[in-house]
Design a protein around this motif. Structure first.
Motif, mmCIF file in Angstrom:
data_model
loop_
_atom_site.group_PDB
_atom_site.id
_atom_site.type_symbol
_atom_site.label_atom_id
_atom_site.label_comp_id
_atom_site.label_asym_id
_atom_site.label_seq_id
_atom_site.Cartn_x
_atom_site.Cartn_y
_atom_site.Cartn_z
ATOM 1 N N ASN A 1 72.209 46.602 46.235
ATOM 2 C CA ASN A 1 70.784 46.551 46.561
ATOM 3 C C ASN A 1 69.928 47.073 45.414
ATOM 4 O O ASN A 1 68.842 46.544 45.141
ATOM 5 C CB ASN A 1 70.498 47.356 47.836
ATOM 6 N N ARG A 2 70.430 48.097 44.717
ATOM 7 C CA ARG A 2 69.686 48.647 43.584
ATOM 8 C C ARG A 2 69.623 47.618 42.448
ATOM 9 O O ARG A 2 68.579 47.445 41.809
ATOM 10 C CB ARG A 2 70.340 49.942 43.111
ATOM 11 N N LEU A 3 70.727 46.914 42.240
ATOM 12 C CA LEU A 3 70.775 45.894 41.202
ATOM 13 C C LEU A 3 69.769 44.779 41.492
ATOM 14 O O LEU A 3 68.978 44.395 40.618
ATOM 15 C CB LEU A 3 72.205 45.329 41.124
ATOM 16 N N TRP A 4 69.781 44.282 42.733
ATOM 17 C CA TRP A 4 68.890 43.157 43.060
ATOM 18 C C TRP A 4 67.451 43.601 43.220
ATOM 19 O O TRP A 4 66.523 42.815 42.989
ATOM 20 C CB TRP A 4 69.402 42.413 44.299
ATOM 21 N N LYS A 5 67.237 44.859 43.570
ATOM 22 C CA LYS A 5 65.860 45.359 43.598
ATOM 23 C C LYS A 5 65.282 45.339 42.179
ATOM 24 O O LYS A 5 64.116 44.986 41.966
ATOM 25 C CB LYS A 5 65.790 46.775 44.170
ATOM 26 N N ALA A 6 66.112 45.697 41.203
ATOM 27 C CA ALA A 6 65.660 45.647 39.814
ATOM 28 C C ALA A 6 65.269 44.226 39.431
ATOM 29 O O ALA A 6 64.250 43.998 38.771
ATOM 30 C CB ALA A 6 66.761 46.167 38.886
ATOM 31 N N ARG A 7 66.061 43.238 39.876
ATOM 32 C CA ARG A 7 65.722 41.830 39.581
ATOM 33 C C ARG A 7 64.432 41.436 40.296
ATOM 34 O O ARG A 7 63.557 40.788 39.718
ATOM 35 C CB ARG A 7 66.894 40.922 40.008
ATOM 36 N N HIS A 8 64.292 41.818 41.568
ATOM 37 C CA HIS A 8 63.095 41.443 42.311
ATOM 38 C C HIS A 8 61.850 42.163 41.799
ATOM 39 O O HIS A 8 60.731 41.679 41.979
ATOM 40 C CB HIS A 8 63.289 41.748 43.803
#
Length: 412
Positions: free
Chosen positions: A323-330
């Motif tokens: 979730n932290r990884l994809w939050k960075a992308r979003h």
């Protein structure tokens, strides 16, 4: 109000609105109008003349009839998370704010579908579905209204596996400009085929409020995968990253997400989200499936990326890290803006055949340097789509002119 509407007519219109949805659901307040005259984009606020807050399709229909009779523009408004300025009332008129219509209707677990009203966002729906083993995967980043996502034909990071809104909307309830209510696939119907009759559903998906107001959407749902694994991989060049993408798809790996960030964007995300990835062209990947299938998918993907000089492969299986990884992308939109405090981000969105993606990204980066512009790049690389997020000073006419010329060239 609009200059061509005389005061007596104005009073009649407002009286009609209040008789339909009540005094509290009609607002002329400046703050409310300004709130509904802009979205997340760089475009300046263009407030409507009045905002109405209908609570059901019957009220939407009656309000639309009044607008039709008085030749008033209608602007549907969901959550205001758009990036293109589509909610701006360029000719004044009436904003239909649909936040009070927030029911989740007709969940059919055994048929994998659900019907929702415009006030329901994708995060709200997935929270509601959490205990059913189902989810709705289209994920544009923002917690957008699902009917708004249908209206804009939203895509997102999961599109390579699950498709865009166009592939996931089964039926729509729409109020036309004259107040007529239609159901694009038939009232109460949930067909998975569109071979009988006109495909009206996909006429309205992506119509951006120009053909009618979407008041219900019926959506496909999916089983929550048994396991998910995410990864980040760095590459020496854009070509190497895109070659890896093509080869992963050609190998039949059912990758759920595959996102590209150029060196400028990964640097912005590092700074904004406190990450430490190498500042080179980077792929973010995610795989969904059973434990055994994931082992095969991951092994194949890693082998392909290594053959293209991919390095620093970092895997994440626990939900918190993913979730932290994809939050960075979003958060890339906000990360881009943070590169130049006080500036605004201007979204571009282009799509080319996958084989041409390296060429256009290289040409775009060269154009940015020559034009003296800041434009980090992120893209849904699995389908040849990318965004060059222009970071621009809205008070600098010369820079705005250069951005305009650049985006014209980019689109062409």
């Amino acid at each position: 109000m609009c200059v061509f509407v005389q005061k007596a007519a104005v009073d009649r219109v407002l009286s009609a609105f209040r008789s339909i949805c009540g005094e509290d659901c009609v607002s002329l307040g400046e703050a409310v109008r300004e709130q509904h005259g802009k979205d997340e984009s760089v475009h300046k606020c263009r407030p409507p003349d009045v905002v109405v807050f209908p609570r059901c399709v019957e009220e939407v229909s009656s309000l639309a009839k009044v607008c039709h009779d008085h030749n008033l523009p209608i602007i549907p408004f969901g959550t205001g998370t758009g990036l293109e300025g589509g909610v701006g009332a360029v000719k004044g008129g009436v904003c239909f704010s649909l936040r009070n219509m927030e029911q989740i209707l007709d969940l059919h677990q055994e048929d994998f579908d659900v019907t929702v009203e415009p006030g329901v966002t994708r995060k709200t729906l997935n929270a509601y579905l959490r205990d059913t083993g189902l989810w709705f995967p289209v994920d544009p980043g923002a917690d957008a209204s699902l009917c708004g996502m249908a209206a804009t034909s939203a895509s997102g990071t999961n599109a390579v596996r699950y498709g865009t809104m166009r592939e996931n909307v089964m039926n729509l309830e729409v109020v036309l400009s004259n107040g007529t209510v239609i159901h694009t696939a038939g009232k109460g119907r949930r067909p998975r085929k569109t071979s009988a009759g006109y495909n009206l559903t996909n006429l309205f998906v992506g119509s951006e409020g120009t053909l009618g107001i979407i008041t219900k959407t019926t959506l496909r749902l999916y089983g929550i995968p048994e396991s998910m694994v995410s990864a980040v991989c760095s590459f020496p060049s854009v070509q190497a990253a895109v070659d890896s993408t093509v080869q992963i798809l050609q190998a039949g790996v059912p990758v759920a997400r595959i996102e590209f960030l150029d060196d400028v964007m990964i640097d912005a995300c590092n700074k904004f989200s406190s990450l430490s990835y190498p500042v080179t062209p980077t792929l973010f990947l995610e795989f969904h499936g059973s434990e055994r299938s994931l082992e095969e998918q991951v092994a194949t993907a890693e082998e392909i990326t290594q053959s293209n000089e991919g390095s620093d492969f970092q895997w994440a299986q626990d939900a918190e890290t993913r979730n932290r990884l994809w939050k960075a992308r979003h958060d890339a939109w906000y990360a881009a803006q943070a590169l130049r405090p006080g500036c605004k981000a201007y979204s571009t969105d282009v799509c080319v055949p996958l084989s041409r993606l390296p060429q256009i990204i290289v040409e775009t980066k060269k154009d940015l340097l020559e034009s003296r512009l800041t434009g980090p790049i992120a893209g849904h690389v699995g389908d040849g789509n990318f965004h060059c997020l222009m970071v621009v000073d809205p008070n600098d006419p010369d820079e705005l002119h250069r951005v305009h010329l650049f985006t014209e060239r980019l689109a062409r």
